[in-house]
Design an enzyme around this catalytic site. Structure first.
Site, short mmCIF file in Angstrom:
data_model
loop_
_atom_site.label_atom_id
_atom_site.label_comp_id
_atom_site.label_asym_id
_atom_site.label_seq_id
_atom_site.Cartn_x
_atom_site.Cartn_y
_atom_site.Cartn_z
N CYS A 84 0.92 -1.14 0.03
CA CYS A 84 0.11 0.14 0.11
C CYS A 84 0.83 1.45 0.11
O CYS A 84 1.46 1.65 -1.23
CB CYS A 84 -0.76 -0.09 1.14
SG CYS A 84 -2.58 0.96 0.91
N HIS A 178 -3.16 -5.10 1.33
CA HIS A 178 -2.56 -5.57 2.68
C HIS A 178 -2.65 -6.91 2.84
O HIS A 178 -3.56 -7.51 3.49
CB HIS A 178 -3.48 -4.72 3.65
CG HIS A 178 -3.25 -3.34 3.76
ND1 HIS A 178 -2.49 -2.87 4.54
CD2 HIS A 178 -3.71 -2.37 2.87
CE1 HIS A 178 -2.56 -1.25 4.38
NE2 HIS A 178 -3.32 -1.07 3.31
N GLU A 180 -1.04 -8.56 4.81
CA GLU A 180 -0.91 -8.83 6.55
C GLU A 180 -2.22 -8.77 7.18
O GLU A 180 -2.33 -9.11 8.35
CB GLU A 180 0.04 -7.77 7.05
CG GLU A 180 -0.56 -6.40 7.32
CD GLU A 180 -0.58 -5.63 6.05
OE1 GLU A 180 -0.42 -5.87 4.95
OE2 GLU A 180 -1.06 -4.57 6.28
N1 GLN Z 1 -3.14 6.10 -0.28
C1 GLN Z 1 -2.51 6.18 0.84
C2 GLN Z 1 -1.26 7.05 0.71
O1 GLN Z 1 -1.23 7.88 0.19
C3 GLN Z 1 -1.89 4.48 1.38
C4 GLN Z 1 -3.04 4.05 1.88
C5 GLN Z 1 -2.60 2.87 2.89
O2 GLN Z 1 -1.52 2.56 2.99
N2 GLN Z 1 -3.48 2.14 3.43
O3 GLN Z 1 -0.33 7.01 1.63
#
Ligand code: GLN
Length: 198
Positions: A84, A178, A180
Site C-alpha cells: 500500500c 494489505h 498482512e
Molecule cells: N493511499 C495512501 C497514501 O497515499 C496509502 C493507504 C494505505 O497504506 N493504506 O499513503
C-alpha cells in the site's frame, strides 16, 4: 535470514507475525526485527515497508536516514516488499498528489503509481485477485494506490479493474493491498522465496 519490518506506521506487528510464520512454513531460520532506526536495518537480507500514509512515512524515512539506507541496500541486492503506502514509496514516479505533498519516493522499482487510484470510488474493499505465480488470493484494499505503468525489469503480476495492483522486479515486490490483514501467508512466502532465489 534477517528480515526488517520498517516500524514507522501501519500494520508492523501483523507483518512481523506473517513473516515469522512464512519463514517457519518454508523452513527458513532467522529473525524478523521491528526497524525503528537505521541501525536496525544492518545485515538485513529483506525489508518490508508496511502501509500507512506515504507522505508521513517518507518524511520519517528521510529524517531517520533510512531513506538513503534503503536505496543503498536495494542496490546491493537486498529485497524490499512494499504494501500500500509502501508500494507507493518503492515507485520511481508518482501522480500529482505525490509531488504536491512533497513525498519523496524511494525510486527503487521501475513503475509509476497513482496514490489514491481507487479512493474516490471506494475507500476500502475486499476482493479475490489472481496473482501470477501464486493463484487466487483474498485482497484487502484500503485507500489503495495502483501501478499505472512499468518499464525495464518491473512486471505487473496482478490487475484489478484494469489497473496494476501487484508488481515484481528482481527481489522487490510491490502490493497495492494489505496481505498482512489475512491469514494467508502465500504472498509473504513468495517474497521470501524471491529473496532467497535471487
Ligand atoms: N493511499 C495512501 C497514501 O497515499 C496509502 C493507504 C494505505 O497504506 N493504506 O499513503
Amino acid at each position: 535470514m534477517k528480515v526488517a519490518v520498517i516500524g514507522i506506521q501501519g500494520d508492523v506487528y501483523e507483518h512481523i507475525r506473517m513473516t515469522e510464520q512464512a519463514m517457519e512454513e518454508l523452513g527458513i531460520s532467522g529473525e524478523v526485527v521491528w526497524a525503528r532506526r537505521k541501525e536496525h536495518l544492518q545485515g538485513a537480507d529483506a525489508v518490508i515497508l508496511p502501509g500507512g500514509e506515504s507522505t508521513t512515512i517518507s518524511k520519517r524515512l528521510k529524517g531517520s536516514g533510512m531513506h538513503e539506507a534503503l536505496r543503498e541496500m536495494a542496490s546491493e541486492g537486498v529485497g524490499i516488499m512494499g504494501t500500500c503506502a509502501g508500494c507507493i514509496l518503492l515507485a520511481k514516479e508518482g501522480d500529482d498528489e505525490v509531488y504536491k505533498t512533497g513525498t519523496e519516493l524511494l525510486g527503487i522499482m521501475d513503475m509509476e503509481v497513482d496514490r489514491n487510484a481507487f479512493g474516490r470510488q471506494r475507500e476500502s474493499f475486499e476482493t479475490e485477485l489472481d496473482v501470477e505465480g501464486i493463484g487466487t488470493v483474498n485482497a484487502v484494499f484500503i485507500r489503495a494506490p495502483a501501478i499505472l505503468r512499468t518499464w525495464g525489469d518491473c512486471r505487473i503480476i496482478s490487475e484489478f479493474e484494469g489497473k496494476g495492483v501487484a508488481a515484481v522486479q528482481g527481489k522487490h515486490m510491490a502490493l497495492a493491498f494489505h496481505p498482512e490483514l489475512t491469514s494467508d501467508t502465500r504472498l509473504h512466502r513468495y517474497f521470501l522465496e524471491r529473496v532467497l532465489n535471487g
